[in-house]
Scaffold this active site. Structure first.
Site, PDB file in Angstrom:
ATOM      1  N   THR A  66       0.876  -1.186   0.000  1.00 41.08           N
ATOM      2  CA  THR A  66       0.000   0.000   0.000  1.00 41.08           C
ATOM      3  C   THR A  66       0.908   1.230   0.000  1.00 41.08           C
ATOM      4  O   THR A  66       1.380   1.644  -1.045  1.00 41.08           O
ATOM      5  CB  THR A  66      -0.969  -0.011   1.200  1.00 41.08           C
TER       6      THR A  66
ATOM      7  N   THR B  41       1.883  -8.235  12.248  1.00 39.46           N
ATOM      8  CA  THR B  41       2.120  -6.987  11.558  1.00 39.46           C
ATOM      9  C   THR B  41       0.986  -6.774  10.574  1.00 39.46           C
ATOM     10  O   THR B  41      -0.016  -7.462  10.648  1.00 39.46           O
ATOM     11  CB  THR B  41       3.482  -7.026  10.856  1.00 39.46           C
TER      12      THR B  41
ATOM     13  N   GLU C 280       6.179   4.843   7.172  1.00 44.13           N
ATOM     14  CA  GLU C 280       5.746   5.928   6.296  1.00 44.13           C
ATOM     15  C   GLU C 280       6.566   7.196   6.526  1.00 44.13           C
ATOM     16  O   GLU C 280       6.629   7.720   7.632  1.00 44.13           O
ATOM     17  CB  GLU C 280       4.260   6.206   6.509  1.00 44.13           C
TER      18      GLU C 280
ATOM     19  N   ASN D 125      -0.294  10.610   5.512  1.00 44.36           N
ATOM     20  CA  ASN D 125      -1.524  10.229   6.204  1.00 44.36           C
ATOM     21  C   ASN D 125      -2.587  11.322   6.158  1.00 44.36           C
ATOM     22  O   ASN D 125      -3.770  11.047   6.351  1.00 44.36           O
ATOM     23  CB  ASN D 125      -1.195   9.841   7.643  1.00 44.36           C
TER      24      ASN D 125
END
Length: 408
Positions: free
Chosen positions: A158, A195, A281, A403
């Site tokens: 992703t 995870t 991220e 995000n």
């Protein structure tokens, strides 16, 4: 090329279908706009299965279904996975869609539905687009090449920036046993059982109960020892499949080669966990904290995870700032047994605190050290024999950007 660790060897061409009897593939079916979003892995014979799952009370439909499947059937022959849509918080329709993915995959291979696992990852709160998934299941063609393993890994991603693959071999009863793993995970990472998504395959002969115990133990010191942002996903799943095609005698803790196999299995889990932490991220650095001298091993891991999970430690590392006070503060609020007058802290090769007292240290050395891609912190509590490690990453401007616009 192989890297040797005693009787355990890491193999260079590492991918999920390295063990005997597994085939896999990944493809773009249309859940995402362009990138691969559907993957299947298949064992030519039913495999022993173990699973660990999110401890979030809000569990995605595929987690509910797969957890039931693992514990009821104790065998699994295929796993279907999609990215781009988590099928989480989707009610009765979400569970029906997960069951349809399970049944369609079973029909494709002519196997019972209760031997198929289902995993999803992506945006929460949206129903799956089932039409492209149905077409994808029919169209996908599996194989056991490196390319097939790469396709599988790509289809799980992703916000990940890299694939996460690893594999080791180990000698069991004079036969070569292979253990391989693939995972995805970049954000929403603070698992308490697993995870984001992970699959471990092995051609070892081992029963499901023993495999479950092994996976749970490995998870506690690997996947449970990482954090990116402190959020536990609704979809966390790790599944381990063991099909026995290596031809070894059944592995148990009493087997003479058990220790080597256990070590190889833990290394697969540890490699994947560290890759996830490093690929957090927006991250630019992997942070590894080692705690020794704790009251127990459990407390050591908890303290280490508290340090790598501290937003203030993470931002200091990002800013190349040797602000050891933030490390010491995190140790203090971990809730574990400490004696403030006995704490020792080292960043890289530079000791910064000893017996709870500040030390003179080289700011120049630490400024340069903290610019490196991997940062190591050591904490010695001097209160017991417990030890453990945890892994995390720095916190950057890009994390907020990724995000803030995730659904855009």
């Amino acid at each position: 090329m192989m890297t040797t660790l005693g009787t355990v060897q890491q193999i260079a061409s590492k991918h999920i279908v390295s063990p005997k009897g597994f085939t896999a593939a990944g493809m773009h079916c249309g859940v995402k706009h362009k990138k691969k979003d559907l993957a299947i892995i298949y064992s030519e014979v039913p495999a022993s299965v173990a699973g660990v799952f999110t401890t979030n009370a809000i569990k995605a439909a595929p987690v509910v279904l797969t957890k039931e499947t693992v514990y009821a059937s104790r065998k699994m022959q295929a796993i279907i996975l999609n990215s781009g849509n988590a099928n989480a918080c989707t009610g009765k329709q979400g569970l029906a869609d997960a069951k349809e993915m399970q049944q369609l995959t079973a029909d494709k291979f002519g196997i019972p539905a209760n031997t198929v696992g289902v995993c999803s990852t992506g945006v929460i709160g949206q129903h799956l687009p089932m039409e492209p998934i149905r077409a994808g299941i029919q169209a996908i063609e599996l194989g056991n090449s490196v390319e097939n393993g790469v396709q599988f890994a790509e289809a799980l991603l992703t916000t990940d920036t890299v694939m996460k693959n690893t594999a080791y071999t180990v000698e069991v009863d004079g036969k070569t046993v292979t253990i391989a793993g693939t995972a995805k995970g970049s954000g929403m990472i603070e698992p308490n059982m697993a995870t984001m998504l992970g699959v471990i395959t092995t051609d070892a002969a081992i029963d499901s109960d023993t495999l479950q115990t092994l996976l749970a133990a490995a998870t506690n010191v690997t996947f449970n020892a990482i954090t990116v942002d402190g959020d536990t996903s609704t979809n966390d799943t790790v599944l381990a499949l063991a099909n026995g095609l290596a031809g070894n005698e059944l592995l148990t803790p009493e087997h003479p080669d058990w220790a080597a196999f256990k070590d190889a299995f833990r290394l697969v889990s540890q490699d994947l966990a560290k890759m996830i932490a490093k690929d957090g991220e927006g991250a630019t650095k992997l942070i590894e904290t080692t705690v020794i001298g704790a009251a127990t091993n459990v407390e050591a891991i908890k303290i280490a995870k508290t340090v790598v999970g501290s937003p203030l430690v993470k931002t200091a590392v990002y800013g190349n700032d040797a602000n050891w006070g933030r490390i010491l503060a995190a140790v203090g609020y971990s809730g574990c047994t400490i004696d403030p007058t006995n704490v020792f802290i080292k960043i890289g090769d530079e000791a910064v605190v000893d017996a709870g007292e500040p030390l003179d240290f080289s700011e120049e050395y630490l400024l340069e050290y903290l610019k490196q891609p991997e940062i190591k912190i050591v904490v010695d509590l001097h209160v017991g024999e417990g030890q453990g490690k945890a892994w995390g990453c720095d916190l950057t401007y890009d994390y907020v950007q990724i995000n803030a616009t995730y659904r855009s």
